[in-house]
Motif scaffolding. Structure first.
Motif, PDB file in Angstrom:
ATOM      1  N   ALA A  24      46.210  43.119  44.899  1.00 32.68           N
ATOM      2  CA  ALA A  24      44.967  43.144  45.682  1.00 32.68           C
ATOM      3  C   ALA A  24      43.748  42.742  44.867  1.00 32.68           C
ATOM      4  N   GLY A  25      43.836  42.785  43.547  1.00 34.95           N
ATOM      5  CA  GLY A  25      42.689  42.467  42.708  1.00 34.95           C
ATOM      6  C   GLY A  25      42.193  41.042  42.903  1.00 34.95           C
ATOM      7  N   ASN A  26      40.882  40.895  42.980  1.00 32.88           N
ATOM      8  CA  ASN A  26      40.227  39.590  43.123  1.00 32.88           C
ATOM      9  C   ASN A  26      40.784  38.808  44.317  1.00 32.88           C
ATOM     10  N   ARG A  27      40.886  39.495  45.459  1.00 40.85           N
ATOM     11  CA  ARG A  27      41.475  38.895  46.650  1.00 40.85           C
ATOM     12  C   ARG A  27      40.640  37.728  47.179  1.00 40.85           C
ATOM     13  N   SER A  28      39.324  37.775  46.987  1.00 38.00           N
ATOM     14  CA  SER A  28      38.478  36.693  47.477  1.00 38.00           C
ATOM     15  C   SER A  28      38.852  35.360  46.832  1.00 38.00           C
TER      16      SER A  28
END
Length: 311
Positions: A168-172
């Motif tokens: 989920a980290g840095n999903r953008s």
């Protein structure tokens, strides 16, 4: 006789002269101006989100338990989802988070992802389309086959599968990369076709006769003549990417909570819209108007450019 510099840049000058005429025509179009105005408003809201939330007094992550009624399952207290002087657009049912704060920060998320994906898509699509269209041969064959594969691939299913499997980290950033990976072939195909046509024009032949390299011809002679097409295609791509981000967030594989996203807010409102329609209406209307504004602006811009170029 060697061709003059004027001959070499004739196509570029024509494009430059048309820019002012395009703007003057769009200024007389009410739909285009309304769309542009709303896009400018959302952009300003996204840029100044911290200032706006400091004025409202709430951040998108704060819980206001006094604004919801625990005896009614967390329903907002007051009409239209608790809209009032304390919470301008009401609060989220169950949590009490300020909807205005989440809307303005959600605008920042949606716009940043859509514009970043559009920028990356444009760079990839234009570069590969130019190279394939001008140089042809094996280069064109490889690029065209990759485009065909990606355009035939079930993109949405792949996006959901990839984003579900990744952390989920840095999903953008992941959203931008995944969206762009399937978006560039549509622009590249158009650029390739127009490049093949422009490569036969007199000013390109003059540049070849003057000894210009292939790279110079592509980026100094052909690319400036594709400017209008690229701008139109990029404008029309933005609403699609906004909708894609919202859809992925709606399905739970986009922006990860508690980060605000309009699509995520719409997904969370599904179980509440029967008793608190404001929670669904506010992000839904904001998203609808933004997509509509970009679509109308892009459509009007395409019509103007086509008319100028005699298509």
């Amino acid at each position: 006789m060697m061709p003059s510099q004027t001959d070499l840049t004739a196509g570029t000058v024509a494009q430059s002269d048309g820019a002012g005429g395009t703007w003057q025509t769009l200024r007389r179009d009410v739909g285009a101006m309304l769309g542009l105005g709303y896009i400018a408003l959302v952009t300003l809201v996204a840029v100044f989100a911290p200032v706006l939330t400091s004025i409202s007094g709430w951040t998108p992550y704060e819980f206001d338990q006094t604004a919801i009624d625990p005896n009614l399952g967390g329903m907002p207290i007051g009409a239209w989802g608790g809209m009032g002087a304390e919470h301008w657009l009401g609060v989220e049912p169950g949590s009490g988070r300020d909807i205005f704060a989440r809307i303005v920060y959600g605008a920042r998320v949606s716009m940043s992802i859509a514009l970043s994906a559009t920028a990356l898509t444009t760079v990839l699509g234009v570069s590969l389309g130019l190279v394939a269209g001008y140089f042809g041969g094996r280069v064109d064959l490889v690029v065209s086959r990759v485009m065909d594969f990606l355009m035939a691939f079930p993109a949405l299913i792949f996006m959901i599968a990839v984003l579900s499997a990744l952390p989920a980290g840095n999903r953008s950033t992941l959203l931008v990369v995944v969206i762009s990976a399937f978006g560039w072939p549509y622009l590249a195909r158009i650029v390739r076709g127009q490049t093949m046509s422009l490569a036969q024009r007199e000013f390109v032949e003059a540049a070849r006769a003057a000894g210009a390299s292939g790279t110079r011809i592509v980026f100094r002679e052909i690319l400036p003549n594709l400017r209008s097409t690229i701008i139109v295609m990029a404008t029309l791509a933005v609403p699609g990417y906004i909708g894609t981000e919202a859809g992925l967030s709606f399905l739970g594989v986009g922006v990860v909570p508690p980060a605000p996203s309009w699509g995520q807010m719409i997904a969370a409102s599904v179980k509440w819209y029967a008793v608190d329609p404001a929670y669904f209406v506010v992000p839904g209307v904001c998203l609808f108007l933004l997509v509509l504004s970009f679509t109308v602006l892009g459509d009007r811009l395409r019509a103007v450019v086509d008319a100028q170029e005699g298509r």
